[in-house]
Design an enzyme around this catalytic site. Structure first.
Site, PDB file in Angstrom:
ATOM      1  N   HIS B  35      14.417  64.667 -52.105  1.00 18.95           N
ATOM      2  CA  HIS B  35      14.320  63.596 -51.115  1.00 18.95           C
ATOM      3  C   HIS B  35      14.400  64.195 -49.724  1.00 18.95           C
ATOM      4  O   HIS B  35      15.468  64.615 -49.277  1.00 18.95           O
ATOM      5  CB  HIS B  35      15.450  62.585 -51.323  1.00 18.95           C
ATOM      6  CG  HIS B  35      15.426  61.956 -52.683  1.00 18.95           C
ATOM      7  ND1 HIS B  35      15.952  62.570 -53.790  1.00 18.95           N
ATOM      8  CD2 HIS B  35      14.889  60.791 -53.118  1.00 18.95           C
ATOM      9  CE1 HIS B  35      15.761  61.794 -54.853  1.00 18.95           C
ATOM     10  NE2 HIS B  35      15.128  60.718 -54.475  1.00 18.95           N
ATOM     11  N   LEU B 126      24.245  54.782 -56.096  1.00 20.56           N
ATOM     12  CA  LEU B 126      24.480  54.284 -54.739  1.00 20.56           C
ATOM     13  C   LEU B 126      25.728  53.417 -54.641  1.00 20.56           C
ATOM     14  O   LEU B 126      26.137  52.761 -55.585  1.00 20.56           O
ATOM     15  CB  LEU B 126      23.226  53.581 -54.225  1.00 20.56           C
ATOM     16  CG  LEU B 126      22.062  54.562 -54.044  1.00 20.56           C
ATOM     17  CD1 LEU B 126      20.752  53.831 -53.789  1.00 20.56           C
ATOM     18  CD2 LEU B 126      22.332  55.561 -52.925  1.00 20.56           C
ATOM     19  N   GLU B 414      37.196  45.300 -59.617  1.00 18.97           N
ATOM     20  CA  GLU B 414      37.406  46.367 -60.593  1.00 18.97           C
ATOM     21  C   GLU B 414      36.589  47.613 -60.246  1.00 18.97           C
ATOM     22  O   GLU B 414      37.041  48.745 -60.432  1.00 18.97           O
ATOM     23  CB  GLU B 414      37.025  45.889 -62.005  1.00 18.97           C
ATOM     24  CG  GLU B 414      37.802  44.676 -62.490  1.00 18.97           C
ATOM     25  CD  GLU B 414      37.283  43.356 -61.933  1.00 18.97           C
ATOM     26  OE1 GLU B 414      36.212  43.344 -61.277  1.00 18.97           O
ATOM     27  OE2 GLU B 414      37.955  42.329 -62.150  1.00 18.97           O
ATOM     28  N   PHE B 440      36.824  44.087 -68.750  1.00 24.41           N
ATOM     29  CA  PHE B 440      36.224  44.298 -67.437  1.00 24.41           C
ATOM     30  C   PHE B 440      36.017  45.770 -67.125  1.00 24.41           C
ATOM     31  O   PHE B 440      35.646  46.130 -66.005  1.00 24.41           O
ATOM     32  CB  PHE B 440      36.996  43.537 -66.360  1.00 24.41           C
ATOM     33  CG  PHE B 440      37.061  42.058 -66.670  1.00 24.41           C
ATOM     34  CD1 PHE B 440      35.989  41.425 -67.297  1.00 24.41           C
ATOM     35  CD2 PHE B 440      38.184  41.305 -66.390  1.00 24.41           C
ATOM     36  CE1 PHE B 440      36.039  40.079 -67.628  1.00 24.41           C
ATOM     37  CE2 PHE B 440      38.238  39.957 -66.701  1.00 24.41           C
ATOM     38  CZ  PHE B 440      37.169  39.337 -67.332  1.00 24.41           C
TER      39      PHE B 440
END
Lengths: 671, 671
Positions: B35, B126, B414, B440
């Site tokens: 990139h 990301l 979380e 979770f």
């Protein structure tokens, strides 16, 4: 709070709202568990919404043009169950409320869409409902553009709490809704300043109004216990071009000793305190008793929409038979008859041309023939459109200027994307599919699990499905993600080996009615392994004999996706040494597991040694290697046992030993 | 952009920044992947940061009091590698840059912390870097409060792109940082208006400045190519009481034909365009060549912090030997010697008292003895403090008024919690643990995977680990989550059966140096199964014989956690019928798999039938049932094969057939 003042200001409203509070207290007490405070705090808002704004007809809970009511703060399930009971939904007689949270009841701890009509979505994992709602609202826009405003014209209302707004997925949803100017989406924020640990301030000081405005929402603040303010705000919410957020200042567990405390969030079961609250409300009916006039007022609300519905049905009669039939087919999630035919034709063509392609590219080739005949599909990508290959030539981009668009730029929001797809599928009339990298299954996981639990046939196009991704490295290379998806109940995981298997996988995914699919697709090019045309969908059996042993069958190689070609190469090496080798392609373990034992034994007979090859973790493979009459010491696995690395794909396959030579070597070591 | 104007305005700055751009272009061209655009766009900001603000010493990359530089937009890895090379980090000679994205290089496609010094965290997925950074900044605050400002006093700088800001986890991080007034956290937003699919506007129109301000940040906007503005903003960023965001307006792929386009995001490898860009920069050095004066200027920057470091080392010498030794122990992640002793004493006491307790409660009992001797722990919960039992009596709450606090209210976040824990662990000096419901795990997954990949000993306290959760229902009941965590490389999954095993699991988790742990703990009460005190940590072997057959050994039951007691009951039923039955407790499959074959065979000898019992999916169990000399038709599994349901726990165990009677029945069917 001065309850007496509230009551005397609006006695009719008060008695209706109090019915919700009383039922909540009674059901939670009966179950000795649950969440009392939220229904008690939001009863006023919900009462005004149902009484004056929500378009619904309790006698026709599946009316396609109803407004959708999403309880994102799903722990407050008694709010929803109370409303559904009071307004007269068939699935919610009083006995269901008395059985709150008991086995087999429709009144589960958190609302579960598949248990009863009237529950639009399954909530409880926070942030999901508000994110589903974005999908509901998008579905409404797309279907309105497709079928016209006379047939599709409704709102989506959400009740969300602080938990929903703290979860990151809510930001993805808010930003997407703002970008898309989903003006028919209305979020009612239960601004009660309390979470389980204490006041919101312990963990958050975000100015939510400013936050929503920053993403293009219009916002109003109201007293959530004042019916006039609620009514005015809801009237306002149906105007303008932007999504609306109404910040409703409320008191959790209103009128109870636990009001305005975190204790109020949970189960308020103390009998004396319960009675004291009812006295404070001026409510003298016994447990689960609703005074006849109150029940009757609520049932009238339940019939409020009947006339609207009749008018809608009349409008539906006015459109052409063809369009009406298409509307019904679409809303019922039936595949058009042509779908099977175009896929068979495509397969036939592939048998002739033997295309080499990455399966992500194969997926695009399939979608190019599918999308023009299956107009229910809405594609998308989490900012990897050109990599996921999910946008076909006929698809325009959905945005505020083009509601006909069937492709959505979800942004870098895998979680919000998956949750929005759940909402579209739940709304009906849309078959959502979207892509990201397989590794980012992780980001979408909470919503992917809910696709499965909610029985929604969402399709996840997960490309770049192994170390074959190459140089981007281990952060982008899935190794455990096939196992993760396969471990999830009610999920079909397809890992097709070439263009033909990809077409078969898509056909299966697009004809599911109650099961989501994960398509695990390669970045790297693959040869065609299916040489002859078969009209039958071989992938439907989950696994099949791709190539049998030339002589005596001594080994069976089982492979999926990009590793099928490696297995075929290994077979060639072994056959050259006189070792008869069968190759089984296993594009879908779940479907193979569903076949009868006779078929499974035919594909995987006892006797030969077995080696499986898949560029992922071994977990999930032992059943086919050691079980099903396989034997330890006669079976082995070639795949990954660690994270990957950054290097060109072919180097990594060598480095991690996922090669034809390694497979052949394992076979020989077992013989 | 008028590059000539930029260059002539600040020629020295320009040549330094251009070195980054040139190296990026050359490395991406050599790798033929990567990139280019982001390093080219952010080179000016990074140059000013390193030249004038970042406290670092290239010759001492592990200097504890260095500022941390986090490249959240990890795809721009060549920005970081260029900086590390140019300033003279030992791990980054030019050859490493030439080997960008090749096997074995330190210059992986995305920065990987474990490959080289100078890379503070692993980014690429990301939103992770910015969320890690919150943990870095919290660690700095806590350690500053603990050891004093003379020893700990540094900033955390983050470069984040639009992708990071679209991911929901960034909202969790931003809100948490704002709430906690992390004034030493500075986010540099690469505001280039481009994502992979096109302009940001395709998916987002959020006013990021307003969004950050809504969560309590101070924000400034600057021209990201103007060194004076950058310098002034960075000076400003080190003042005040709030976290700072600097919105840097930049041009992606500055000076290249692909400038300001989504093409510029990826690999710019066209040789002619590359050369044209270099000409536009006024850069006439060859590939990978850096003019001596430019390199020398950069190396001087690399030495900028040396004097500061010496001064810091002198200050460290001034504090007491005891405090200095404690600082070193803490920063090196060594457990204090007393830890083993207190855990053994606790186990001994349990052997005497035979406590019945839910393992979540057991975990709290262990932490009550551990936290006072292991001052490195920082506990927390995602708004389930009273349910996860992670806050011990000695722990105060960390907030802006109490930086001594060792307990963090993360809010309903979380994912952000897990990512912040990664940041704390990476910073050093903190052993983070935190809780949520096991189900979770899904929300925290992306960061949990990174704990494993980054080799950080974070501890996940996952309570309510099965249908034993009861009435909250299937949205809250994990079934596939043990398999998910076990499928993840480099992760220890502990499911202890009672208080003693919980203590042993904690001891192992708290002494790991490169592996995260998942503690899977019950909501429901459990009896003590370990009757006799053993000083030795039996859980360290992963599985062990808890109770052997009384007569001839005909069956082996393998169980974990809450199902060990069920296996013991089943044993009693079977022994009563004369069927000699061994019970193996298997609190950690990964550690058992690491034992030598002799031990594994001793625990699981061939011959007896085997039944495993665990209230989760079968995936992962076949190795111990069918493999390891087990045999199909001689092994079975009692557990879940679907999602759970909403009902009291004991009703669900009956309903899903996870009972002693069912286990005994399976054994008898196999015999």
């Amino acid at each position: 709070m001065d309850l007496e003042a509230l009551r005397s200001a609006n006695p009719d409203h008060w008695s209706k709202a109090t019915a919700i509070r009383a039922l909540t207290l009674d059901a939670v007490a009966a179950a000795n568990s649950g969440h009392s405070g939220m229904p008690m705090g939001m009863a006023d808002v919900a009462t005004v919404l149902f009484e004056k704004h929500l378009k619904f007809d309790a006698s026709a809970p599946l009316w396609h043009d109803r407004d959708r009511f999403i309880l994102s703060a799903g722990h407050g399930s008694m709010l929803l169950y109370s409303l559904l009971h009071l307004t007269g939904y068939e699935d919610f007689p009083l006995d269901e409320l008395k059985n709150f949270r008991q086995l087999g009841a429709k009144t589960a701890g958190h609302p579960e869409n598949f248990l009863a009509n009237g529950i639009e979505t399954t909530t409880g994992p926070l942030g999901q409902g508000i994110s589903n709602a974005v999908g509901f609202a998008i579905a409404e826009e797309i279907l309105r553009a497709r079928f016209g405003k006379k047939i599709v014209d409704h709102h989506t209302y959400v009740i969300a709490g602080d938990g929903c707004l703290m979860e990151g997925v809510s930001q993805e949803a808010i930003a997407l809704a703002g970008r898309q100017q989903l003006s028919k989406l209305v979020v009612l924020w239960d601004n009660n300043n309390i979470t389980i640990d204490g006041t919101v301030d312990l963990a958050d000081r975000t100015d939510q109004i400013k936050r929503f405005e920053a993403s293009g929402w219009d916002v109003r603040e109201i007293d959530g216990h004042n019916p006039e303010e609620i009514d005015e705000a809801l009237t306002w919410a149906k105007t303008g071009k932007r999504p609306k957020m109404i910040a409703c200042k409320t008191h959790i567990a209103l009128g109870h000793a636990a009001q305005d405390t975190s204790k109020g969030h949970g189960a308020l079961t103390d009998a004396d305190q319960l009675q004291a609250a009812k006295i404070a409300y001026g409510w003298d009916a016994g447990p689960f008793e609703i005074p006849a006039d109150v029940k009757s007022a609520w049932e009238e609300i339940g019939r409020r929409g009947t006339e609207d519905r009749f008018a809608w049905e009349a409008r539906l009669e006015e459109i052409s038979d063809r369009k009406r039939a298409e509307f019904h087919r679409t809303m019922n999630g039936e595949a058009p008859k042509k779908l099977g035919a175009v896929i068979r034709a495509f397969k036939k063509q592939c048998a002739e041309s033997q295309p080499k392609a990455a399966t992500r590219k194969a997926s695009e080739m399939v979608l190019e023939v599918v999308n023009p005949v299956l107009l229910d599909t809405v594609g998308g990508s989490a900012d990897l459109t050109g990599s996921n290959n999910t946008k076909t030539g006929d698809m325009e981009v959905f945005d505020e200027t083009n509601r006909d668009g069937r492709f959505i730029h979800y942004g870098i929001r895998e979680h919000g994307m998956a949750a929005a797809m759940n909402g579209m599928a739940l709304h009906g009339g849309i078959r959502p599919y979207s892509g990201t990298f397989m590794c980012f299954t992780d980001y979408a996981r909470p919503a992917m699990r809910l696709s499965a639990l909610m029985q929604q046939p969402v399709v996840y196009v997960m490309t770049h499905d192994s170390i074959g991704l190459g140089e981007d490295g281990p952060t982008h290379q899935p190794v455990e993600h096939l196992a993760i998806s396969r471990a999830t109940p009610n999920t079909l995981v397809f890992r097709p080996a070439d263009v033909v298997e990809t077409a078969e996988a898509w056909e299966l995914a697009l004809t599911q009615t109650g099961t989501p699919s994960v398509l695990s697709l390669t970045r790297q090019g693959l040869p065609a392994v299916r040489k002859d045309h078969k009209a039958k969908n071989l992938t439907a059996q989950g696994a099949y004999v791709l190539a049998d042993a030339e002589g005596k069958r001594q080994a069976i190689l089982i492979a999926t996706g990009s590793e099928v070609a490696i297995a075929m190469e290994a077979k060639a090496l072994l056959e050259a040494e006189g070792i008869g080798t069968r190759v089984v392609s296993m594009p879908c373990m779940e479907l193979f597991a569903e076949q009868d034992e006779a078929y499974r034994k035919r594909v995987l007979p006892a006797g030969p040694v077995r080696v499986a090859v898949e560029a992922g973790m071994r977990m999930g493979w032992d059943r086919w290697l050691l079980g099903e009459r396989g034997r330890e010491k006669k079976a082995d696995f070639v795949g990954m046992s660690s994270f990957g690395a950054s290097a060109p794909a072919e180097v990594l396959y060598e480095h991690f030993g996922i090669t034809a030579k390694a497979v052949a070597g394992k076979v020989k070591a077992l013989l």
